[in-house]
Design an enzyme around this catalytic site. Sequence first.
Site, PDB file in Angstrom:
ATOM      1  CD  GLU A 114      -5.676   3.005   2.466  1.00  9.71           C
ATOM      2  OE1 GLU A 114      -5.374   3.272   1.290  1.00  9.71           O
ATOM      3  OE2 GLU A 114      -5.577   3.823   3.405  1.00  9.71           O
ATOM      4  CG  ASP A 163      -2.206   0.756   1.022  1.00  9.49           C
ATOM      5  OD1 ASP A 163      -2.283   1.540   0.054  1.00  9.49           O
ATOM      6  OD2 ASP A 163      -3.141   0.583   1.832  1.00  9.49           O
ATOM      7  CE  LYS A 170       3.143  11.345  -1.007  1.00 14.11           C
ATOM      8  NZ  LYS A 170       2.438  10.143  -1.454  1.00 14.11           N
TER       9      LYS A 170
END
Length: 230
Positions: A106, A84, A124
Amino acid sequence: MTDINREKRLAAERSLEFVHDGMSLGLGSGSTAAIMLELLGRRVREGLCVRGIPTSDMSRQLAEREGIPIVGFDQVSYLDLTIDGADEVDPDLNVIKGGGGALLREKIVASLSRRVVIIVDSHKQVRRLGGFALPVEVVQFAWQPLAVRLAELGVQPVLRPGRDGLPLVTDEGNYILDCAFGRIEKPAALAALLNAVPGVVEHGLFVDMVHTVIVGRGEGTEVIERSGTC
């Protein structure tokens, strides 16, 4: 291809090294996970035998388009691996997720996975979580008083709008309040506070759930393992 898209693709490509024949997979959501699904679909068409549980209706549509077999938790009780994306990743591999609105599914899928691999571009990575507003999924029934309760924690919750200008409704029929906490010094403590609020269905803090982070960086990748992960 932009630098960010190149890094996303590199991370997605590297994540497939963890995928093996016969696995049951958690299929993530978001732009980087979408690239992974495209690449996974190619391998399935070449003969790889896997099956997956999508974390959102969008990832289900992508997986079906790519020919990846889809199952449900009525058919499998655990997943070998989930791949993910994330909105932020800190050095302890705690993450913020939910920018796409799929945080509830999720987190459920991640919690039922033997290994969770997060794939991100280098932008990120952060020293402390909180630059990205934390998504908090709440029941529609009482979202206004829940916003007041969350404001008592020192934030100004913002009801997330959908593309039609109306409140965004998640795949499970809830609303999302985006909460800009700023620098989150103690993710586990904040997660516990949010978990204790009746009507908060879930939040985007994934604490001690991620085993591996793959970062696309420039022309290569960096693989970071949580301490104790084999």
